[in-house]
Design an enzyme around this catalytic site. Sequence first.
Site, PDB file in Angstrom:
ATOM      1  CB  THR A   1     -11.711  38.424  -2.379  1.00 45.41           C
ATOM      2  OG1 THR A   1     -11.878  39.653  -1.924  1.00 45.41           O
ATOM      3  CG2 THR A   1     -13.002  37.562  -2.005  1.00 45.41           C
TER       4      THR A   1
ATOM      5  CB  THR B   1     -10.959  42.328  -7.604  1.00 49.22           C
ATOM      6  OG1 THR B   1     -11.954  42.639  -6.672  1.00 49.22           O
ATOM      7  CG2 THR B   1     -11.140  40.738  -8.052  1.00 49.22           C
ATOM      8  CG  ASP B   2     -10.320  47.082  -4.298  1.00 45.94           C
ATOM      9  OD1 ASP B   2     -11.136  46.280  -4.442  1.00 45.94           O
ATOM     10  OD2 ASP B   2     -10.342  47.977  -3.504  1.00 45.94           O
TER      11      ASP B   2
ATOM     12  CE  LYS C   1     -13.659  45.657  -8.233  1.00 45.83           C
ATOM     13  NZ  LYS C   1     -13.322  45.149  -6.807  1.00 45.83           N
TER      14      LYS C   1
END
Lengths: 417, 417
Positions: free
Chosen positions: B87, B163-164, B240
Site C-alpha cells: 500500500t 503490511t500483510d 499485525k
Amino acid sequence: MNPGDRVRVERAGVTNEGVLMPSSTPDHLVVKLDGGYNVGIAREDADVDVLESDAHDVEAAQSESAESEIAFDEDLPTVSLISTGGTIASTVDYRTGAVTAQFDAEDVLRAVPDLAGRANYRGRVVTNILSENMTPAVWKELAEAVAEEIRAGADGVVVMHGTDTMQFSASALSYMLDTPVPIVFTGSQRSADRPSSDNVMNAVCAVEAAKADAAEVLVCMHASTSDDACALHRGTRVRKNHTSRRDAFETVGAEPLGRVEYDTETVEFRRDYAERGAVDLDVGLELNENVDLLKFTPGFDTERYAELLRSADLDGLVVEGTGLGHVHTDLIPVLEDLVDDGVVVAMTSQCLEGRVCDRVYDTGRDLLDAGVVEAGDTLPGTAKVKLMWALANRDDPAEAMRRSVAGELQERSVPWT
Amino acid sequence: MNPGDRVRVERAGVTNEGVLMPSSTPDHLVVKLDGGYNVGIAREDADVDVLESDAHDVEAAQSESAESEIAFDEDLPTVSLISTGGTIASTVDYRTGAVTAQFDAEDVLRAVPDLAGRANYRGRVVTNILSENMTPAVWKELAEAVAEEIRAGADGVVVMHGTDTMQFSASALSYMLDTPVPIVFTGSQRSADRPSSDNVMNAVCAVEAAKADAAEVLVCMHASTSDDACALHRGTRVRKNHTSRRDAFETVGAEPLGRVEYDTETVEFRRDYAERGAVDLDVGLELNENVDLLKFTPGFDTERYAELLRSADLDGLVVEGTGLGHVHTDLIPVLEDLVDDGVVVAMTSQCLEGRVCDRVYDTGRDLLDAGVVEAGDTLPGTAKVKLMWALANRDDPAEAMRRSVAGELQERSVPWT
C-alpha cells in the site's frame, strides 16, 4: 483431627455435626453433614470437637457425596455445576509431578467451600478431560446435559472447563442452544495447590453470573491480575490470549459484556444482552464436523495443500488469511475449485482484531470472485465452530457466515475504525 | 500549470528550475531538477513561472528518474529506500476501484516530499507485489539487496513493504543478516489517496529510525491512532494485530523497542539494542523451505492430517497448539513418528502471549517425551521462519529453537508471569 473423624464444629453460634472431609484450603474446614450436604466453615474462631476418630471411610463418603442430593433452600436460586475436567477440577498427580483432571462436580463444592450458601446446587459430570481433548462429540453431550439441567429447573448453569479450548466449547453452545438462563463457563489457569490459584474466585463469580440476568453463553475468568473481579465475556467473542496469566481471557474487539465484583458479589453489564426468560429453551445438536481451518502464512506450500484440500471432501473451510483477508494469489484457484464443488469457504483474519474486507485489494476481489465468503470480524476459531453449525442447520450456510447469529460478528459497514 | 511543464519555482529565497511532476499531495509541488533530483516544495507562498508548457514527457521523465542518481549532500547520512510493493507504494487503480501496487522507490520520494533534506537517498526496487504474495525466494532477493546497499555505504536501509506479511519478512531478514546499520521496515495501512493515509508519517519516521543507533531489523508503524509518533518494533516480536487500524502493529509480550516522534524527529529507545557498527555485515541466504505451520483447534481431523504429514516429507513443523502448548492426545503419536523420521517439531501457542511450557500437564509431558521442542514465547509465525533458517544454518536446529537468536524468545525460567 483428621479427615474421616466425626466432628462437631461450632462457629458464630452455629453448630454443625458430621464427618470431616479433606479440604483444599487451609482456611476452611469441610464437614459432610448426615444429609449428605458438604458445608464449608471458616477455620478461624471455630471450635472443633472430635466425637469419634477415623469413624468413616473418606473415599466411600466422597463417592457417596457424588450421588447425594444437596439440602434445598427455597429462598435461593438453583445453579447446576457441570464439570468437564480441566485445571479447575484437578489436583497435582504426585506420580508424574504434573496436573491431571480427576475431580467431579461435588468435589469442586468441597474444594470451594465459598460456594456454600449462594445457591442450591445440582452437580453433574459430563466428562473428565483436559480441554485440548475436547471434540464436537463432547460439545453435543455437554449441550444436552445443559439443556437437561435447564429443563430440570436450573436458574443458571456453570460449566467447569479446561481453559485451552474453553472459547470453542462456549462458541459451540452459543450456536446449539437458545437459552432462557445464563450458561457460564469458568475454569482455572492455576491449579488449587498453588497459592496463586484462581479456582475459588472464578467459581464464585461464575455462580454469581449464573444467578444474574444475562441469559447468554458467557465465559467468566479473572478480569486482571488482581483478585478483585472477573470479566464476563460473550462466548463467541472471547479468546485465551496468554498461556499462563490468570487474566488470559479477553473479549476481542470490544469491552467485555460485564463484570462480577468478588467482594460485593455484584454483577454489572456494560452492553445489551439477552434477558433471562426472553427465549424458550431450544436445542439443536446437529453439527457438520467436516470443516477444516486453514491458516495461511508465507512459505505456504500451495501444491501440497491443494492435494489435501481436493481429497479431503470437506463441506466447509475457514481460511485464516493475512490482513484484510488475503492469501497468496496461487491459492485462489484452489479455493475456487472447492467453492465450485459446493464447499463453503469463509475468510477470517489472523490479525484477530478488525474485520475482513476483500473489496480493497486485487487479491481480495479475486477471492470474492472465487466465491469466498467474508466472515466480518468473526474470530477464526469461532468461525470454524459456526460453520459446523451453519452447514447442519441453515439452508444458506454461506449467507449465515456473513451475519451475526450469536454475537460473533459485529455489524459495521466501514472497515476503517 | 500541468505536469510536464518546465517551471521555475521561487520560495523562501530559494529558486528551483525543472520539470513539474505529478504530486500525490495538494500541499506540495514536485519539481524534477536537471540533475535528476526530485525536490518537494511547499505550495504555500511559492511563486511558479511556467517557462515552457508540456515541455517533457512525464512518463519518460519518471522512468528516467527511476535510474537517476540523487544529488549528494555530504553532511547528511545515506539511506537506501528499497521498495517491495504494498500500500505504501500504491495508488487507486481506477479500472477496478481497488488498490494495486505500482510505484517504485523513486516514486515514493515523489509521493513523500517530506523525505527531502533528511538524508541522501538511494532508491531500489526489489519487487512490486502485495505482501500476501511474498515468498522465501523474495526474502532472499530482499536480503541480498539490503546487503548490497549496506556494502555500498548506506548508513541505514528502509524497506517499503505490504503490511500483510511484513512481520514474516522482517523475521526472515533478522535471521539472514548480521547488520551494522538499522534495517527499518515500514508500510501503510491506508493508501495515499485517502485523507487518513499513514504513508507520509510512517516513511518519515522510518528514515529517522534508519539514521538512528539501533542496528537491528525493525518495523516502524503508527504507535497510536494519532499522527504523533511511530513505534519501533523488533522484527521477530512484532505482529499485525488489526486488519485496518493504522496502529495495527504491536510488539507481543513486551513494550516496543523504541519510538520516533514525528514533530521533533527524535528517536528514543526504551530497551537494550544492538548498536550501530557493533557487528560486521554478514549474510546467510540459505533457508530450508520444507517447513509447515500447523494450527491445532478442536475438531481437528487427526487422520486426515496424519496422512498429509507423513506424505509431505517435511524437514520442520511448527505446531500452533492450545494454551501452554497442547494438542489432542491422538495427534501426539503422529508428531512422535515425524520426530523419529528426523523432522524438527517445534511447539508454539495460539494464545500468542506467554510462553509454552509442556512440563505442567500430562499432554505436554507426552509431547516432550515424543521429542517435540518448546519454542518458548516465540510467535508461531516467527517460529516458522526461524525453523526454515535453523534447519539450513545450524547443526542442531532443535536446540536453536529453544534459544533466542534474534530477540524472538524472551528468556525466563518461570512461565507464570
